[in-house]
Design an enzyme around this catalytic site. Structure first.
Site, PDB file in Angstrom:
ATOM      1  N   LYS A  60      65.951  66.740  38.801  1.00 45.82           N
ATOM      2  CA  LYS A  60      65.686  65.415  38.096  1.00 45.82           C
ATOM      3  C   LYS A  60      64.369  65.114  38.502  1.00 45.82           C
ATOM      4  O   LYS A  60      63.095  64.946  39.098  1.00 45.82           O
ATOM      5  CB  LYS A  60      67.248  64.736  38.994  1.00 45.82           C
ATOM      6  CG  LYS A  60      66.793  63.145  38.926  1.00 45.82           C
ATOM      7  CD  LYS A  60      68.270  62.734  39.874  1.00 45.82           C
ATOM      8  CE  LYS A  60      68.026  60.897  39.492  1.00 45.82           C
ATOM      9  NZ  LYS A  60      68.939  60.536  40.342  1.00 45.82           N
ATOM     10  N   SER A 135      72.503  57.499  38.055  1.00 48.76           N
ATOM     11  CA  SER A 135      71.360  57.838  37.218  1.00 48.76           C
ATOM     12  C   SER A 135      70.775  59.699  36.828  1.00 48.76           C
ATOM     13  O   SER A 135      70.038  59.467  36.109  1.00 48.76           O
ATOM     14  CB  SER A 135      70.672  57.651  38.459  1.00 48.76           C
ATOM     15  OG  SER A 135      70.017  58.401  39.602  1.00 48.76           O
ATOM     16  N   SER A 159      75.509  58.371  42.117  1.00 48.04           N
ATOM     17  CA  SER A 159      74.214  58.911  40.736  1.00 48.04           C
ATOM     18  C   SER A 159      74.145  60.520  40.628  1.00 48.04           C
ATOM     19  O   SER A 159      73.580  61.214  39.670  1.00 48.04           O
ATOM     20  CB  SER A 159      73.052  58.818  40.539  1.00 48.04           C
ATOM     21  OG  SER A 159      72.646  56.859  40.337  1.00 48.04           O
TER      22      SER A 159
HETATM   23  N1  GLN Z   1      74.614  53.709  39.870  1.00 54.91           N
HETATM   24  C1  GLN Z   1      73.740  52.766  40.596  1.00 54.91           C
HETATM   25  C2  GLN Z   1      72.521  51.772  41.081  1.00 54.91           C
HETATM   26  O1  GLN Z   1      72.210  51.894  39.990  1.00 54.91           O
HETATM   27  C3  GLN Z   1      73.135  54.105  42.154  1.00 54.91           C
HETATM   28  C4  GLN Z   1      72.233  54.607  41.531  1.00 54.91           C
HETATM   29  C5  GLN Z   1      72.004  55.862  42.261  1.00 54.91           C
HETATM   30  O2  GLN Z   1      72.669  56.357  43.010  1.00 54.91           O
HETATM   31  N2  GLN Z   1      70.757  55.922  42.212  1.00 54.91           N
HETATM   32  O3  GLN Z   1      71.526  51.848  41.746  1.00 54.91           O
END
Ligand code: GLN
Length: 454
Positions: A60, A135, A159
């Site tokens: 990532k 994400s 995420s």
């Molecule tokens: N969807 C969540 C957010 O937008 C989780 C994001 C994440 O775990 N990096 O913060």
């Protein structure tokens, strides 16, 4: 088969499908091929082979990689070239995995669909009109599309687990502190964790084995004995006590998701597990608590992006302040700005007690909900996400609906405990994910249950 063959297959597959899936932001082909040759030479000698010997891996793009552009999918960092590897990246390299390239994500890991990437959205390999989740959407899509053997993602509020669910693969968020955050570009430091995205549970155990462990470079890293995760995969769940929170199968959960989860629970019952309903009463406050805390931490963490130290600086500023303002206005996308504003507001003097402090207290209550359940049960099981993947564009102008998608992953993040997503069926051709949640540092049990089920 040689490592060079494996790496070659990976780039061939990327050439064939990534024009459509768009999981990658940067390919690291020259280094990967050189490393493959080195490993092939090593394979002929007597040196011991690393745990992940020769396996193509994707990373990532919020993990810093020496000499390889690390953008966090932000225009701000489009030219940022780190001078070191983060700890998890260093560890997978020491385990002889071959890094193939850097994977797309929501900008600074803020989002759940990959639509917040400032470069391009990634597409779900099961149906290209749908989001892969986020994400870590690039990390999940690349594995699901067979472009890499496995990948590293990061999970702050879901995420790793949610994109794994949307893409029909296995994704594990470790206990907070098990995997070093050194070299992971910080979003919300009290929640961020790196973890594996893989095709199956055994691979997840191997990849976790390679990256877990104490790191003096991360002050929140736990100094704890790392068990042998692979040997935990016994296939035995006889007598295992499973708690199913009624809040996880109630309102807002797609009936097809509910059916798939109930069927999965029947399978585990058939294998000798005991399933009982419980309550996690503070679940309804989790989303509000998370978005307050995560945004507050983000507003502080992202202060370092000022046009001086990292990434892109705006052209022709009038003075120093204008240089900060212009660089940040141009560098950050809308969702990142929204969170910085929310977080700055919540932390401003006079509001701290009403918002941040209150949210910290609710966080403790959510953690206690789990602790109470774990006094009697070995794991908690529910869906990973309320619905399967949605169409690209369907929610992108509605941040609140988007935030509610995280209702089932966020409580685990706030409690700092581990959870794994394992595929448990399909609805209309799109995967559904089962979430298996464990006690702090009990990755072995959730891996064992996931493995017995899959
Ligand atoms: N969807 C969540 C957010 O937008 C989780 C994001 C994440 O775990 N990096 O913060």
């Amino acid at each position: 088969i040689t490592v060079s063959d494996l790496v070659d297959e990976s780039y061939k597959r990327i050439a064939a499908v990534d024009g459509k899936v768009k999981a990658f932001l940067t390919l690291d082909e020259e280094n990967a091929r050189a490393k493959a040759k080195e490993l092939d030479a090593k394979a002929g000698g007597n040196d011991p082979r690393g745990l992940l010997f020769g396996l193509p891996i994707g990373i990532k793009d919020n993990m810093v990689t020496e000499g390889v552009t690390t953008t966090c999918a932000s225009q701000f960092l489009r030219n940022y070239n780190p001078i070191y590897d983060g700890t998890a990246v260093r560890k997978i390299k020491e385990a002889d995995a071959v890094s193939i390239g850097k994977l797309n994500m929501d900008e600074f890991a803020m989002g759940g669909s990959n639509e917040n990437s400032s470069f391009h959205p990634t597409h779900n390999p099961w149906n290209l009109e749908y989001v892969p989740g986020g994400s870590s959407g690039g990390s999940a899509a690349a594995v699901a599309a067979g472009e890499v053997y496995f990948s590293l993602g990061s999970d702050t509020g879901g995420s790793i687990r949610q994109p794994a669910a949307y893409c029909g693969i296995v994704g594990l968020k470790p206990t907070y502190g098990l995997v070093s955050r050194f070299g992971l570009v910080a979003f919300a430091s009290s929640l961020d964790q790196i973890g594996p995205l893989t095709k199956n549970v055994e691979d997840s155990a191997y990849l976790l084995q390679a990256i877990a462990g104490h790191d003096p470079l991360d002050s929140t890293s736990l100094n704890t004995e790392i068990p042998d995760y692979v040997s935990a995969l016994t296939g035995d769940v006889q007598g295992l006590r499973i708690a199913v929170p009624k809040e996880y199968l109630g309102e807002g959960i797609d009936p097809k998701v509910k059916d798939a989860v109930l069927t999965a629970l029947k399978v585990l019952e058939g294998q000798g597990a005991i399933v009982e309903e419980v309550s996690l009463p503070h679940t309804e406050y989790a989303v509000a608590t998370y978005y307050l805390l995560a945004s507050s931490e983000a507003s502080s963490n992202l202060a370092r992006f000022d046009g001086v130290r990292y990434g892109v600086r705006a052209d022709n500023p009038k003075n120093l302040l204008d240089m900060y303002v212009q660089s940040r206005s141009q560098g950050f996308g809308d969702e990142v700005k929204r969170r910085i504003m929310l977080g700055t507001y919540a932390l401003s003097s006079g509001y701290y007690d009403a918002y941040y402090l209150k949210a910290q207290k609710v966080r403790t209550l959510i953690k206690r909900d789990f602790e109470q359940v774990f006094e009697k049960y070995d794991v908690v099981i529910g869906p990973t996400a309320p619905t399967p993947a949605f169409k690209i564009g369907a929610q992108s102008d509605d941040p609140l609906t988007m935030y509610l998608n995280d209702i089932l992953t966020i409580p685990v993040s706030l409690a700092g405990i581990p959870a794994i997503n394992v595929p448990c069926g399909f609805a209309d051709g799109l995967p559904i994910g089962l979430q298996i949640i464990g006690k702090a540092l009990d990755e072995s049990t959730i891996l064992r249950v996931a493995h017995a089920y899959e």
